[in-house]
Design a protein around this motif. Structure first.
Motif, mmCIF file in Angstrom:
data_model
loop_
_atom_site.group_PDB
_atom_site.id
_atom_site.type_symbol
_atom_site.label_atom_id
_atom_site.label_comp_id
_atom_site.label_asym_id
_atom_site.label_seq_id
_atom_site.Cartn_x
_atom_site.Cartn_y
_atom_site.Cartn_z
ATOM 1 N N ILE A 119 0.826 -1.203 0.000
ATOM 2 C CA ILE A 119 0.000 0.000 0.000
ATOM 3 C C ILE A 119 0.862 1.255 0.000
ATOM 4 O O ILE A 119 0.566 2.250 -0.677
ATOM 5 N N GLN A 120 1.958 1.234 0.741
ATOM 6 C CA GLN A 120 2.839 2.398 0.826
ATOM 7 C C GLN A 120 3.543 2.670 -0.494
ATOM 8 O O GLN A 120 3.825 3.822 -0.835
ATOM 9 N N GLN A 121 3.843 1.622 -1.254
ATOM 10 C CA GLN A 121 4.625 1.780 -2.476
ATOM 11 C C GLN A 121 3.773 1.917 -3.741
ATOM 12 O O GLN A 121 4.278 2.363 -4.772
ATOM 13 N N ARG A 122 2.519 1.546 -3.669
ATOM 14 C CA ARG A 122 1.685 1.609 -4.868
ATOM 15 C C ARG A 122 1.481 3.068 -5.287
ATOM 16 O O ARG A 122 1.515 3.983 -4.454
ATOM 17 N N GLN A 123 1.265 3.271 -6.561
ATOM 18 C CA GLN A 123 1.019 4.609 -7.095
ATOM 19 C C GLN A 123 -0.307 4.575 -7.849
ATOM 20 O O GLN A 123 -0.387 4.057 -8.959
ATOM 21 N N LEU A 124 -1.333 5.134 -7.215
ATOM 22 C CA LEU A 124 -2.650 5.141 -7.828
ATOM 23 C C LEU A 124 -2.790 6.307 -8.793
ATOM 24 O O LEU A 124 -2.301 7.410 -8.539
ATOM 25 N N ASP A 125 -3.459 6.066 -9.904
ATOM 26 C CA ASP A 125 -3.759 7.101 -10.882
ATOM 27 C C ASP A 125 -5.103 7.720 -10.484
ATOM 28 O O ASP A 125 -6.140 7.059 -10.557
ATOM 29 N N THR A 126 -5.075 8.969 -10.059
ATOM 30 C CA THR A 126 -6.278 9.630 -9.564
ATOM 31 C C THR A 126 -7.394 9.619 -10.603
ATOM 32 O O THR A 126 -8.569 9.389 -10.269
ATOM 33 N N ALA A 127 -7.042 9.853 -11.857
ATOM 34 C CA ALA A 127 -8.055 9.877 -12.918
ATOM 35 C C ALA A 127 -8.704 8.506 -13.076
ATOM 36 O O ALA A 127 -9.920 8.397 -13.289
ATOM 37 N N LYS A 128 -7.899 7.447 -12.953
ATOM 38 C CA LYS A 128 -8.441 6.092 -13.082
ATOM 39 C C LYS A 128 -9.345 5.749 -11.894
ATOM 40 O O LYS A 128 -10.370 5.081 -12.066
ATOM 41 N N VAL A 129 -8.951 6.211 -10.718
ATOM 42 C CA VAL A 129 -9.778 5.963 -9.532
ATOM 43 C C VAL A 129 -11.119 6.662 -9.671
ATOM 44 O O VAL A 129 -12.178 6.081 -9.387
ATOM 45 N N GLU A 130 -11.089 7.909 -10.130
ATOM 46 C CA GLU A 130 -12.335 8.658 -10.319
ATOM 47 C C GLU A 130 -13.210 8.004 -11.378
ATOM 48 O O GLU A 130 -14.439 7.939 -11.239
ATOM 49 N N ALA A 131 -12.574 7.505 -12.448
ATOM 50 C CA ALA A 131 -13.331 6.842 -13.513
ATOM 51 C C ALA A 131 -13.961 5.548 -12.991
ATOM 52 O O ALA A 131 -15.104 5.218 -13.335
ATOM 53 N N ARG A 132 -13.217 4.822 -12.152
ATOM 54 C CA ARG A 132 -13.755 3.595 -11.570
ATOM 55 C C ARG A 132 -14.952 3.901 -10.679
ATOM 56 O O ARG A 132 -15.988 3.225 -10.745
ATOM 57 N N ASN A 133 -14.813 4.910 -9.827
ATOM 58 C CA ASN A 133 -15.912 5.264 -8.925
ATOM 59 C C ASN A 133 -17.145 5.734 -9.703
ATOM 60 O O ASN A 133 -18.279 5.457 -9.301
ATOM 61 N N LYS A 134 -16.907 6.444 -10.809
ATOM 62 C CA LYS A 134 -18.033 6.866 -11.658
ATOM 63 C C LYS A 134 -18.701 5.646 -12.277
ATOM 64 O O LYS A 134 -19.936 5.580 -12.382
ATOM 65 N N LYS A 135 -17.900 4.673 -12.670
ATOM 66 C CA LYS A 135 -18.448 3.461 -13.272
ATOM 67 C C LYS A 135 -19.279 2.683 -12.244
ATOM 68 O O LYS A 135 -20.328 2.118 -12.584
ATOM 69 N N ILE A 136 -18.814 2.647 -10.998
ATOM 70 C CA ILE A 136 -19.589 1.997 -9.935
ATOM 71 C C ILE A 136 -20.956 2.670 -9.814
ATOM 72 O O ILE A 136 -21.994 2.010 -9.767
ATOM 73 N N ARG A 137 -20.937 3.989 -9.775
ATOM 74 C CA ARG A 137 -22.194 4.731 -9.652
ATOM 75 C C ARG A 137 -23.109 4.469 -10.849
ATOM 76 O O ARG A 137 -24.323 4.272 -10.693
ATOM 77 N N ASP A 138 -22.532 4.445 -12.043
ATOM 78 C CA ASP A 138 -23.332 4.217 -13.247
ATOM 79 C C ASP A 138 -23.946 2.818 -13.241
ATOM 80 O O ASP A 138 -25.129 2.644 -13.598
ATOM 81 N N MET A 139 -23.163 1.811 -12.847
ATOM 82 C CA MET A 139 -23.666 0.439 -12.858
ATOM 83 C C MET A 139 -24.766 0.252 -11.825
ATOM 84 O O MET A 139 -25.764 -0.439 -12.070
ATOM 85 N N VAL A 140 -24.603 0.866 -10.653
ATOM 86 C CA VAL A 140 -25.652 0.784 -9.638
ATOM 87 C C VAL A 140 -26.902 1.512 -10.141
ATOM 88 O O VAL A 140 -28.035 1.051 -9.922
ATOM 89 N N GLY A 141 -26.701 2.639 -10.823
ATOM 90 C CA GLY A 141 -27.831 3.362 -11.377
ATOM 91 C C GLY A 141 -28.629 2.513 -12.354
ATOM 92 O O GLY A 141 -29.870 2.491 -12.320
ATOM 93 N N VAL A 142 -27.928 1.793 -13.226
ATOM 94 C CA VAL A 142 -28.606 0.898 -14.165
ATOM 95 C C VAL A 142 -29.307 -0.226 -13.407
ATOM 96 O O VAL A 142 -30.418 -0.642 -13.760
ATOM 97 N N ALA A 143 -28.661 -0.713 -12.343
ATOM 98 C CA ALA A 143 -29.234 -1.807 -11.559
ATOM 99 C C ALA A 143 -30.512 -1.377 -10.832
ATOM 100 O O ALA A 143 -31.284 -2.228 -10.392
ATOM 101 N N CYS A 144 -30.718 -0.076 -10.718
ATOM 102 C CA CYS A 144 -31.950 0.419 -10.091
ATOM 103 C C CYS A 144 -33.115 0.416 -11.079
ATOM 104 O O CYS A 144 -34.241 0.779 -10.715
#
Length: 461
Positions: free
Chosen positions: A353-378
């Motif tokens: 965890i200390q050494q990993r380098q997360l791409d902020t844009a990719k994290v935001e895109a993933r979280n948006k995708k989670i929201r979109d998929m849950v929205g469709v599931a509704c």
């Protein structure tokens, strides 16, 4: 439990999002519907292992990784009122799960025409509820249901996981035995699951939710009876009170504050009943633990006194719990060795965890995708149902689902030296599923559990 006047733990109340991922004690559970997601080429349905108001959980074989996984299945359409809590649950577990061994990790989100499926780490040892209930069945009158050493072993893991969540500004708000699972090791590691009520926080929260027997006084009565605004509370202190309930139930096999009279569900009157006990009696005065109370050591009684302080401003904190003498007493040899192994494996995860380098844009895109998929599931799917073959004959050859990889591998920076590191392998190592030199998994606890299922042997035996 030792002759105490209490209801069985298997009757522990379920919250709206409650879902125990562990298998039932006898290794089987009836399900009124046919196996879901039967068309997935990557997963094979094994059995239903849990049922909740918001979702059911099935045991699947992940054929790609050759391991068992738990899949929490939200049937479409998900009610709109549960949309935000579902998004929050998936996002929180995706963010926090990889960082701590004592939190259930998530791997993938799958959207089909009928279900939204959250693919998670499988804890084959069952819930802490079942573990305590098993001890309850053999407890001697006047003795503890679980000895203090074993309770301390689990409590340390529990507190470290809660501390990790709080340090990341996240509160669980539904901590309880049902949401504390055990893996297949002996002695097992504890795994906190079900983040349906979890929330990020900056300071205080106001939502009134949780399982009543675990709710603190300030949470039980945080709503103005005249219809005014709800009172704010510190969610960290709410988690601390729930930790106290978990500890005393583990030791005595009963809730310190429980219903004194019959209620039709969890009404305001039922919560008022609990609140009056909490503010007018100490835990030592509880009739539900009377038979076991005298078997408690002075040290654990002191900790319980500090955990069950009505005023949240004066209640002990997580860092203070970790300094308490009872918490730091030496464990017996077997539990100490397991704890040392856990600390070593957690150190490996910490280093990653200390050494990993997360791409902020990719994290935001993933979280948006989670929201979109849950929205469709509704929304309701287009199909009117399809023919489902018997569970034993499932072939799973046609995969037409929308899928989202929730592992770190998909959100690392391209230039990161860890970009080729599949984070699931880190979780595998932490769970004892090390890869051999051939690149294939050795027969793991997960595979042994599947073999036991196929032979009709109860898991964990």
């Amino acid at each position: 439990m030792g002759g105490c006047n209490c209801k069985p733990l298997t009757d522990e109340p379920k919250s709206a999002s409650d879902m125990t991922l562990a298998a039932s004690a006898n290794g089987s559970q009836k399900h009124s519907k046919p196996p879901p997601l039967n068309h997935l080429a990557s997963h094979r349905a094994v059995k239903a292992i849990g049922r909740g108001a918001a979702a059911d959980t099935w045991l699947f074989m992940d054929k790609k990784r050759n391991r068992l996984v738990a899949v929490k299945l939200f049937e479409r359409p998900i009610p709109d009122v549960l949309k935000e809590s579902t998004i929050r649950e998936i996002t929180v577990q995706t963010e926090l799960g990889p960082g701590h061994i004592n939190l259930i990790n998530v791997y993938e989100l799958i959207l089909s025409d009928d279900y939204l499926g959250l693919v998670m780490e499988y804890a084959q040892g069952g819930s802490l509820t079942a573990h305590v209930a098993e001890r309850w069945g053999t407890a001697t009158a006047g003795k503890l249901v679980m000895d203090e050493d074993e309770a301390r072993y689990f409590f340390r893991q529990f507190i470290h996981a809660v501390d990790y969540c709080h340090k990341h500004n996240t509160t669980h708000r539904d901590l309880k035995l049902d949401n504390s699972l055990l893996d297949g090791q002996k002695p097992p590691f504890l795994k906190i699951c079900d983040f349906g009520f979890a929330s990020h926080f900056a300071n205080q929260l106001t939502e009134h939710l949780g399982t009543p027997e675990y709710m603190s006084p300030e949470l039980l009565r945080n709503r103005d009876q005249d219809g005014g605004h709800p009172r704010a509370y510190d969610p960290r202190s709410v988690d601390v009170w729930a930790a106290g309930v978990m500890l005393i139930v583990s030791l005595c096999g009963a809730f310190p504050f429980d219903h004194m009279r019959a209620h039709d569900g969890f009404t305001d009157d039922a919560e008022l009943d609990l609140w009056l006990q909490e503010v007018n009696k100490t835990w030592k005065e509880s009739p539900f633990i009377h038979d076991n109370r005298d078997a408690l050591s002075a040290e654990v009684c002191d900790l319980l006194d500090l955990l069950f302080v009505v005023d949240p401003c004066k209640r002990i904190t997580i860092p203070e719990i970790m300094k308490h003498p009872w918490y730091n007493q030496d464990l017996t040899e077997g539990h100490q060795q397991a704890m040392e192994r856990l600390v070593h494996e957690q150190a490996q995860v910490d280093e990653y965890i200390q050494q990993r380098q997360l791409d902020t844009a990719k994290v935001e895109a993933r979280n948006k995708k989670i929201r979109d998929m849950v929205g469709v599931a509704c929304t309701k799917g287009k199909s009117k149902g399809s023919h489902v073959r018997p569970l034993q004959a499932l072939n799973l050859v046609d995969d037409g689902c929308e899928r989202l990889d929730l592992t770190d591998q998909k959100v690392l920076k391209d230039e990161s030296v860890h970009a080729l590191e599949d984070h699931a392998s880190v979780a595998d190592r932490a769970a004892g599923l090390d890869k051999g030199r051939s690149g294939k998994l050795h027969e793991s606890d997960s595979m042994q559990a599947l073999n036991s299922l196929s032979k009709g042997t109860p898991m964990g035996k």
